[in-house]
Every structure is written in structure tokens, then in C-alpha cells.
Design an enzyme around this catalytic site. Sequence first.
Site, PDB file in Angstrom:
ATOM      1  N   LYS A  22     122.969  37.080  95.567  1.00  0.00           N
ATOM      2  CA  LYS A  22     123.295  37.160  94.129  1.00  0.00           C
ATOM      3  C   LYS A  22     124.753  36.771  93.896  1.00  0.00           C
ATOM      4  O   LYS A  22     125.073  36.028  92.984  1.00  0.00           O
ATOM      5  CB  LYS A  22     123.035  38.586  93.632  1.00  0.00           C
ATOM      6  CG  LYS A  22     123.727  38.912  92.333  1.00  0.00           C
ATOM      7  CD  LYS A  22     123.768  40.390  92.026  1.00  0.00           C
ATOM      8  CE  LYS A  22     124.879  41.172  92.599  1.00  0.00           C
ATOM      9  NZ  LYS A  22     126.078  41.438  91.817  1.00  0.00           N
ATOM     10  N   CYS A 116     128.016  47.775  84.605  1.00  0.00           N
ATOM     11  CA  CYS A 116     127.661  49.138  84.984  1.00  0.00           C
ATOM     12  C   CYS A 116     128.942  49.943  84.923  1.00  0.00           C
ATOM     13  O   CYS A 116     129.960  49.450  84.446  1.00  0.00           O
ATOM     14  CB  CYS A 116     127.084  49.176  86.398  1.00  0.00           C
ATOM     15  SG  CYS A 116     128.265  48.621  87.636  1.00  0.00           S
TER      16      CYS A 116
END
Length: 421
Positions: A22, A116
Site C-alpha cells: 500500500k 486515523c
Amino acid sequence: MAQFVIQGGAQLGGEIAVSGAKNSVLKLIASTILLHGDTTITRVPQAQDVFRMCEILSSVGAAVDSSDNTVRINTDAITQTTLPQDLVKRLRASTVLIGPMLARHGEVRLAYPGGCVLGKRPIDLFVASMRVMGAEVEEQEESFVFHAKKLKGAEYFFPLVSVTATENMMMAATLAEGRTLIKNAACEPEIPHLAEFLNFCGARISGAGTHTIIIDGVKELHGGEVETVPDRIETGTFAILAAAARARIKITHCRPDHVESLWAMFDRMGIPYAIGPDWVEVQKTDKPYPAVEVTTKEYPGFMTDLQPPFTVLLTQAQGMSLVHETIYDGRLFYLDKLNTMGAYTLLCDPHRAVVQGTRKLHGKQLESPDLRAGIALVIAGLIAEGTTTIDNIYQIERGYEHIDERLRALGADIKRVEKSV
Ligand code: EPU
């Protein structure tokens, strides 16, 4: 809304293939903004952060076509320079769009990025490094506007080693006027991989993978084809799972040489494993593991992203371990959740914790605070007695492709259950 429901204690074993990283593909996608013509990226993990990055590119006018693990992108028709606020707020890595947008389009507007609890960290290094290259930066209450008619090559010493700020400046410099020198650059393997791809597209970058990167700007770059580098965080995570679950697991399609700091730790703990060029097999052992001290560091040091799973492993080691997290404030704030499962950890200060083992863990109802703490809770659930449920699994699926299916193939009893709201 979905949750993972895990019945702990199933005997694990077998083979698991690592996905593309990722943290590599997000930058490869961002780099297509610099390129004329078509680019094809293969081995793209189907992870939520990757979907968000593709959505941002589409929303500013790029043609993005994804099928299975391949993404085709052509950014020639980009017209917008304002990145959509809702997506930027969900993806901290959207900061790597700043350099490419400025270099190719002379402007970019974006909200303060999120993601986050960890995602809301400063972006001052992005601002400073773009300013030395001649960009004007307006900081508004909730957003930033970067302008530069033409970026100019410059020298910049990063006061703090930053992966994405290094990548951002390296990308910006490929189309700048003259030579750029990035000093105290990050060295993570995704950086030389990105540089190699950009050089294939016509860039002139040398030194990527060391602390000094030199970039000579060129007039234009063309598209190309690139395969995403294997995910070193997944490689390490699966190896830690095997050790914690006392299972024999072969991890394939990976680059074990990118995870050497973990193997050094396995050596210290007497965890048996064998390594090949693109695989690593963790062997099953009943021997007790000794407690250790671990300090997270920039590459090639011990990865901060492996700290939460490794801490779960330390709950199974004999004696008192010390975990020292030096990269992030707040990356130990999942320990209270582990303690509710029966672990005994003590947060000494925001960066240090002691972990007393060996402790039997038991299932609990939990919520995933962020990506890496989330996968650590999955590992804890798999080795615990009883049922663990984990909510907020978007945070886990941000970075791991079909993780429940892949763990089931190893024998794990984990279900992804849709919750009615
Ligand atoms: N920092 C600043 N100012 C900045 C940028 C960073 O103070 O402008 C600080 C951060 O707050 C942090 C430190 O610098 O304390 C280092 O962070 P860095 O910038 O290196 O992190 P990053 O580039 O934002 C990447 C990965 C992270 C990984 C870190 C460290 C991507 C998209 N993210 O983040 O991955 O933990 O490097 O290796 O590449 C994850 O995948 O879960 C993840 C968080």
C-alpha cells in the site's frame, strides 16, 4: 458497517502470499500526475486507502481504470487543482499529491489531511520543502493553498526523517528547473522503487535509498508500466502472527531483505525461521521466547508499523519486555485494549511501555483504533481463548487486502460480518 468475529485458538499453518505494498502504490499513483500518457500499475492491493487515492485522482479529472490488481491511469485531462476535502480528510497519504500537482499544474488546494488518530500529524515538512523550491503557501484555518509558476531546484535538509515528505519533494523536483538536493532523506525501500520507476519515465534521480537524493529536473516525463513492490509490513506481520500462534507459516512473494530488523529480533528471541530469495518460513516451536527490548527506528531499523503486532508477540514472551516507540506520538494507545484481553502492559510515557509475559489472552469486544493497531488486535484475537469482535474494521481494510479470507486459508476462524445499523 462490518466487524470481524474471531474464534481464537484455531491451529494455523500453511502458505500466505504477500500483496503489493500500500505504501508503495499510493506514491506510484500520485506520481502519474507528473506523467504524459498512459501508466499501468500492477500488483495493486485492493485496500481502502488505494481506492481513496484513485477516487481523488478521478475527481480532479484523471482517467482511472481499475480491474483486479491492475490500475491504468492517464492524468493528461486533469483540470481541477482542488482536492476533494472529504477524501483528503480520510487519507493522510494525500499529502504526496502536493509535489506532483505543483510541478505539473502550478497549484494545489487541500484540506488538512486526516486518516486515523495518527493521520492528523503535522505537514510542516511538506510546506517547508515546497517553499524552498519557490512555492508560495497560504495556510488557512482548515486548508492549504500551494502555488508555484515553476518550481526551482533547491537544497533542503529535512530536520526530521520523513518518508512521504521525501517522496513528495523527490517527485516535485523531477519537473523543477535545475538540480535539487534532498538531505537527510528517508531510505525506505519504496523510495528507490519510486525513483527507479520515475527514471524509467525519463526522470534523472540518483541516490534514492540513501540519505542524499539528487534530482536534475527535466522538461517532461512519459508514462510507463510498473509492478508494486511487495509489502514489507505484511511480510513482517504474517511472520509475527506465525511466531505468536506457534504455527509453521510460509510467507511467499515477498522481499525478506526488506525486513531484516525483524529477523534480527527473531534471532534474539530464538524464533526459528528459514529465508529464501522471495519467501520466509517461520517454523513451529514450543520453546519459550525470552523478553526483549525493541526500539522503532527509520529504515533499516525496526519498523514502527510492526510495533503493535510485535507487542502482541511480546505478551507471549517470558519476562518483562520494553517497547520504545520513537516515530509517532500516540502509537501505543491501543495497549489498554490489549490489557482488557488479559495482557499486562504499562505505559510509562507516550513513547515507552513495558510488557509483562507470558499472559493468556481472552476474547473481547474491541474497536480498531488505526490500521496497524487493528491488525495487532486481530493477531491477539487469533491467539486468545474465546471470541473477539473487532469494530471499525475500515481502519484495518485501509491497508490489508481481503485479510479475513487470507487468514481463513491459514486455518483462522475469522468472519467478516455486516452489522445492521
Ligand atoms: N512529521 C512531521 N511533519 C511532517 C511530516 C511528518 O512532524 O510534515 C513527523 C510525523 O508526525 C512522525 C514523523 O515525522 O512523527 C515521521 O513520519 P513520516 O513523515 O515518516 O511518516 P509518513 O511519511 O507520514 C509513512 C507511512 C507510514 C509509516 C511511516 C514511517 C505512507 C503512506 N505512510 O508515513 O505508514 O508508519 O512512513 O515509516 O507511506 C501505515 O501504513 O500504517 C503508516 C502509518
